[in-house]
Every structure is written in C-alpha cells, then in structure tokens.
Design a protein around this motif. Structure first.
Motif, PDB file in Angstrom:
ATOM      1  N   HIS A 282     -10.725  -6.356 -12.328  1.00 56.28           N
ATOM      2  CA  HIS A 282      -9.908  -5.162 -12.497  1.00 56.28           C
ATOM      3  C   HIS A 282      -8.597  -5.322 -11.716  1.00 56.28           C
ATOM      4  N   VAL A 283      -7.661  -4.441 -11.994  1.00 54.39           N
ATOM      5  CA  VAL A 283      -6.377  -4.435 -11.288  1.00 54.39           C
ATOM      6  C   VAL A 283      -6.317  -3.169 -10.446  1.00 54.39           C
ATOM      7  N   SER A 284      -6.183  -3.355  -9.137  1.00 56.39           N
ATOM      8  CA  SER A 284      -6.143  -2.230  -8.207  1.00 56.39           C
ATOM      9  C   SER A 284      -4.754  -2.120  -7.589  1.00 56.39           C
ATOM     10  N   VAL A 285      -4.566  -1.095  -6.767  1.00 56.88           N
ATOM     11  CA  VAL A 285      -3.329  -0.922  -6.018  1.00 56.88           C
ATOM     12  C   VAL A 285      -3.675  -0.986  -4.533  1.00 56.88           C
ATOM     13  N   MET A 286      -2.995  -1.866  -3.835  1.00 58.81           N
ATOM     14  CA  MET A 286      -3.229  -2.075  -2.410  1.00 58.81           C
ATOM     15  C   MET A 286      -2.063  -1.494  -1.612  1.00 58.81           C
ATOM     16  N   GLU A 287      -2.396  -0.853  -0.494  1.00 54.16           N
ATOM     17  CA  GLU A 287      -1.376  -0.361   0.422  1.00 54.16           C
ATOM     18  C   GLU A 287      -1.712  -0.851   1.818  1.00 54.16           C
ATOM     19  N   ASN A 288      -0.788  -1.605   2.407  1.00 54.04           N
ATOM     20  CA  ASN A 288      -1.028  -2.210   3.726  1.00 54.04           C
ATOM     21  C   ASN A 288      -2.341  -2.993   3.735  1.00 54.04           C
ATOM     22  N   GLU A 289      -2.583  -3.708   2.610  1.00 50.05           N
ATOM     23  CA  GLU A 289      -3.733  -4.591   2.413  1.00 50.05           C
ATOM     24  C   GLU A 289      -5.077  -3.856   2.383  1.00 50.05           C
ATOM     25  N   SER A 290      -5.050  -2.542   2.217  1.00 50.01           N
ATOM     26  CA  SER A 290      -6.270  -1.768   1.994  1.00 50.01           C
ATOM     27  C   SER A 290      -6.199  -1.187   0.585  1.00 50.01           C
ATOM     28  N   GLU A 291      -7.353  -1.107  -0.062  1.00 47.17           N
ATOM     29  CA  GLU A 291      -7.363  -0.622  -1.436  1.00 47.17           C
ATOM     30  C   GLU A 291      -7.030   0.858  -1.481  1.00 47.17           C
ATOM     31  N   LEU A 292      -5.941   1.167  -2.146  1.00 46.61           N
ATOM     32  CA  LEU A 292      -5.510   2.557  -2.290  1.00 46.61           C
ATOM     33  C   LEU A 292      -6.059   3.171  -3.572  1.00 46.61           C
ATOM     34  N   ILE A 293      -5.971   2.432  -4.668  1.00 44.79           N
ATOM     35  CA  ILE A 293      -6.477   2.888  -5.965  1.00 44.79           C
ATOM     36  C   ILE A 293      -7.317   1.756  -6.537  1.00 44.79           C
ATOM     37  N   HIS A 294      -8.575   2.018  -6.793  1.00 43.73           N
ATOM     38  CA  HIS A 294      -9.506   0.961  -7.190  1.00 43.73           C
ATOM     39  C   HIS A 294      -9.136   0.354  -8.535  1.00 43.73           C
TER      40      HIS A 294
END
Length: 607
Positions: A282-294
C-alpha cells in the motif's frame, strides 16, 4: 502545446464568443477561469477545446481513447443556438494548429438554397453537398509535429463527474496493493489517457515505479578512503562506498511528489509518501518518519481530489519523453471541469490556487462556481496573472465582479447577523436612514450636493451603501409590517432606474426608484443621470471607461433590422469614472441629480 484562440458562433448559449488565451510577456500561460450560472455554456466551451485534443491523440497513437474517424463531442444540430440555423467553432492551439467544426440544420445544398451562405468563415465550402456537418482538424498532415507535442507536454482533462470512492465505502480500496505498471514499448501505443475520472489507482502504481527507479538508477555513492591497520603496523587506505543521496530524473519527480503532498496536507514538517512491504504494497503518508495516514485511500474526498490533480500532472508529464528537472518546468494543457467539486472551503481557498501556482508553464483552463476559489486565486495570483471569463457572453471580468459573490452575500444577508447589523445601525441615531445601491452612488451624491448647494439635506440623513439592489430587496423583506411601524426613525431604500421596482410605503419605511432620464446614452445605474454631452466628452477623453457595441444591421426573416449602438460602463472602470467626475464634474454634469435630492427631502421628513 497551448491553446491560442477560440471562436464560437451560435454554439448553444454561446452566441458569439471570441477569446484569445492570455500569456505573460515571457510566454507563460495564464490560468483561465470560466464562470457563469448553470446553463451558461461552461462545459460546452470546454468540450470545444477537448475535441481537437482527442483528434490529435487519434493521429498520434493507434490506441486513442476515441475510435479513429469518430469525434469525441457529438456533432448535432441540437447544439445550435435557438433561433439560428447553424453553428461554427474554430480552435487554434500549438504551433499553427487549428480545427474547425460546422453543424447545419439542413444538408448543405438545401441550406444554401434556404438561408444562403453563412459569412462566419470560408470553410463552409468544405461541407459536402448532402452533409449536415464537418469536423476538420487541419493538422492531419503534420503527424510528426503532433507526436512531438504529445511527447513533450502533459495533456489532461478532468471530467466533472470524477470521484474516488472513500475507504469506508469500499474495503477493496484499503486492501488494494500498488503494483508496477506494465508499460508498452510498441511504437504508436500510448499508456497515457487524456480523460481523467478516477486516477488514484493509476497514480498509486506510478508512485511505486518512481520509488523503484529512484532506488535502482538514481542512488549516488561516493568512495571514501578509510584507513585500516595492516599486518606490518602501518595503515592502508581502503575505499568504502558511502551513500550520498539520489540524483536523476526519478529523484526529481519524487521531490515534486513531496511538494504536492506537503501542500495538500498543509504541513511544514518532513512529509513524504511511504511504500509498504511486498506482502502489503500500500501507499501511506509519513510525517517525520512516522506513519500519518496508513493508506492514501483514507484521505478525505477533497484531499484526494486535489492530490489527484497534482499527481496526475506529474505522472502524465513523466510518461512523455521530456526530461524532468523540476516541477516548474512541466509544460502542457490541463482542463478541469468544476474544479471546486468535493472540496472543503479551506481547500478551495487556500490549497487549490497554490497548486496551480506550482505549475507556471501549464495552461490551466477550469470552470468554477466557487467564490472561495476566486478569493484564493485573488490572494495567490495578481489580477494581471489570470483571466476570468464570464459566460455566455465571453466577457472578461475582475475578481470582485464575480456574480456568485453577490449570491453568497444574499444568503448571508438573510441571516440573523445581517439583520442585527441593520438594527444596530438604526439604533445609533434617530436621523433618517437612506440605503442606496452602491458606494459610487454615495460619492456622486456628495459631489452633486457640493455643486448644487444641497449639503444641508445630507446633514439631515444617514447614507448607507446597500451593496446592490438584491440586498435592498432583502432589507425590505426584513422590514415586515410589524417592524416598519415600530421603527424609531424612517428608512428609505433608493433603487437605480433600471431595477423596475414599484414605489411603496410601509409604516416608517419607504421604497423609491430614481426616475429614468430618457435619451441618456447610459441606460443602467446611477450613471443614467449624466447628460449625453457629458458622456460624449468622456468617450473622447477616457474611452477606457466604456464598452461599446456598435450599431449593426442584421437580417431577420429577410427583413433588415437596425440594432442601435449600446454604450455601457466597463465594470472595472466604474470606480475610475466616479473618481474623475467627482473631481472634475460641474453643476451641468450633475443637473439631473435633483430628482434624487427630491427623494432625500422626503426621507428627511419626520415619520
């Protein structure tokens, strides 16, 4: 590839539109915003642009989205303006490319016998004797040039019914894995599509391709000499590879992708897309290397829509043969019908205009009903950096002239807050209150009072800008009979001459209309009060103040009919004309304003 000019005659509601697409002095295309009520012809205008694009795709590729020798847009007499017998359109784009279209109400031979030959364009002669239409893309002999245009530009059309199903509606969205796209390498076979309705899956697969190519081809390693002790007690330099980042076409694309997602999420943090493991790609969104949106399918519908705009442009240009250096270098044409669909107010006003700003070499042609989007464009672009074309008449307007602002304010005016505002203003003073249609009316009245010695009347009342005749209507409706008879002071609403309102009294409230000056060159607005000599002098000294439609003679059912000249004040010049007349106007110029002072004298009388 850019659109240069469009000419439309009798195409549905678009009776006579000629428009030259705008460019800056350095050749950059300016965004074009098409506005107008439903039925004004915005989608028809876009379809006339899309037709030659689809025809050029048929010429360039064997697997075009529309079958060869077929037209994307239906050519039918049903699109001819009511009361007319044919319509004509011509679109010019690219490097001396052109395309024209004729639908007729009758076969050509019978048409000429019945109505004669239209004078719109000599291409009428290209219609076969027994045919009722012709569609002629003039670039058919320039296949190589057309292919070159497709290989160096993004070309996209976002349909008005585009919609990505949210994750909660379709569990398959969450479980769907990204996959590597299978690109065809066969000549004249393209994996690109002009029509975009649900591009998120394609964008997701493309992102995986970019990640793979970046890791495979763009990774940069420097050799570092690392000292190692040898058996003899000395040191030997051993070369060790040291990762130093990514550099190359895919790395540049990935940087642009990051710009898009940061803008959509309005984040100033370290935001990027993340790719899940091969067991769940899947394609997620990472913020500061933590998963923000799975999963990007979990974005809101509005966020997904804006994201698709940006990613689809990147993807389509990446699939050309052009080298990708930076997002600012992308060229092409992007047409978006109802650009504000599914978007929250914040996305319309604060995100979408900034997205368009990211692509300075892309020609955006969009339709909108949204005042908030226009406000955002006004904050992001200067008035000289984009065009607002009001349909069906094809009139260029300014940001503040967009009619939907008035509609939005009308709804606001009915709210309790607006009523409270009126009540508060009334309570401030027992002087009679007079509402006129606009601020220019107030400026003209103050000048007229000066030159006619009528300032004493103005001292007895309080003048307010009613912000349009529509607002005056709402004020009148709010003054129901119970409120009108309980007013501590009188209220008068004064309408301009062209509103066709009836005069009425309701307790302490009065509604009056300025009497029309017959024979005045200006039929609408308070400017109707200025004498013909004043307007004639202004037309000579300040022609920019006016929009003139010359007198013409047309034939109606075989009879010659003279249509008189129409003189109107240019919307963008109303303020400049007001400033000039208030500075230089004379008693003669303002002579007819005595009819307003007669109304003000009535307003100044006690209840």
């Amino acid at each position: 590839m850019y659109f240069k000019r469009i000419l439309l005659k009798n195409v549905g509601p678009l009776r006579d539109v000629t428009y030259d697409f705008p460019f800056s002095d350095d050749g950059k295309p300016k965004p074009v915003l098409l506005v107008g009520t439903n039925g004004a012809g915005k989608s028809i205008f876009l379809s006339q642009l899309l037709n030659p694009l689809m025809a050029s795709q048929q010429l360039a590729f064997d697997n075009s989205e529309v079958e060869k020798n077929k037209s994307f847009r239906l050519r039918s007499s049903q699109y001819i303006t009511t009361g007319e017998t044919c319509h004509y359109s011509r679109v010019e784009f690219g490097d001396d490319f052109g395309c024209h279209e004729w639908p007729l109400a009758l076969p050509r031979t019978k048409y000429e016998e019945t109505y004669g030959c239209p004078i719109f364009d000599s291409s009428f002669a290209q219609i076969a004797d027994n045919d009722m239409s012709v569609f002629n893309p003039e670039f058919v002999k320039r296949r190589n040039d057309v292919i070159e245009q497709f290989n160096s530009n993004c070309i996209l059309y976002f349909l008005p019914n585009r919609y990505e199903e949210p994750a909660w509606l379709n569990e398959q969205n969450l479980s769907a894995e990204a996959g590597f796209a299978d690109r065809s390498s066969i000549q004249r076979i393209s994996g690109r599509r002009i029509l975009q309705d649900r591009p998120l899956n394609a964008n997701k697969d493309w992102l995986l391709d970019i990640v793979l190519d970046r890791a495979t081809y763009d990774i940069k390693v420097n050799q570092v000499q690392f000292p190692v002790n040898d058996q003899g007690g000395g040191q030997t330099a051993v070369p060790l590879p040291l990762f130093s980042g990514y550099q190359g076409n895919s790395a540049n694309v990935w940087k642009a992708v990051t710009q898009i997602i940061k803008l959509v999420l309005r984040s100033d943090q370290n935001v990027r897309f993340g790719i899940g493991p091969r067991q769940n790609r899947h394609v997620s969104v990472m913020e500061n290397e933590s998963e923000l949106i799975h999963n990007i399918f979990q974005l809101s519908t509005g966020q997904t829509s804006v994201l698709n705009f940006g990613l689809s442009i990147l993807r389509d240009f990446d699939l050309t043969q052009a080298t990708f250096n930076a997002i600012e270098d992308i060229t092409g044409v992007v047409i978006i019908d109802e650009i504000d669909s599914h978007l929250h107010a914040d996305l319309q006003c604060n995100v979408l205009p900034k997205l368009l700003k990211l692509f300075p070499l892309v020609q955006f042609i969009v339709t909108t009903h949204s005042p908030l989007f226009l406000l955002g464009m006004k904050k992001t672009f200067s008035a000289a950096e984009c065009n607002i074309l009001s349909l069906p008449h094809g009139t260029l307007i300014g940001f503040d002239d967009f009619s939907e602002f008035q509609v939005a304010f009308d709804h606001y005016s009915e709210a309790e807050l607006f009523q409270s505002r009126i009540e508060a203003e009334i309570a401030k003073s027992h002087l009679p209150v007079v509402f006129v249609e606009g601020d220019y009316d107030i400026q003209y009245l103050k000048k007229a009072a000066d030159v006619h010695g009528q300032n004493e009347i103005l001292d007895k009342i309080r003048l307010y800008d009613g912000e349009g005749f529509g607002n005056l209507d709402r004020i009148w409706r709010n003054l129901d009979s119970r409120i009108a008879f309980a007013l501590p002071t009188s209220i008068m609403l004064i309408y301009d001459c062209d509103t066709n309102k009836s005069e009425q009294d309701r307790g302490g409230a009065r509604k009056r209309v300025i009497a029309t000056v017959d024979g005045s060159p200006i039929e609408k607005g308070i400017e109707n009060l200025f004498p013909a000599d004043t307007i004639t002098c202004l037309r000579q000294s300040h022609p920019q103040f006016f929009d003139i439609t010359p007198e013409i003679t047309k034939t109606v059912r075989g009879e010659s009919v003279v249509v008189p000249e129409v003189c109107q004040i240019n919307r963008n010049e109303k303020g400049n004309m007001c400033d000039y007349l208030c500075e230089h106007g004379t008693e003669t110029d303002f002579a007819a304003f005595d009819r307003i002072f007669a109304l003000l004298s009535i307003a100044a009388q006690p209840i």
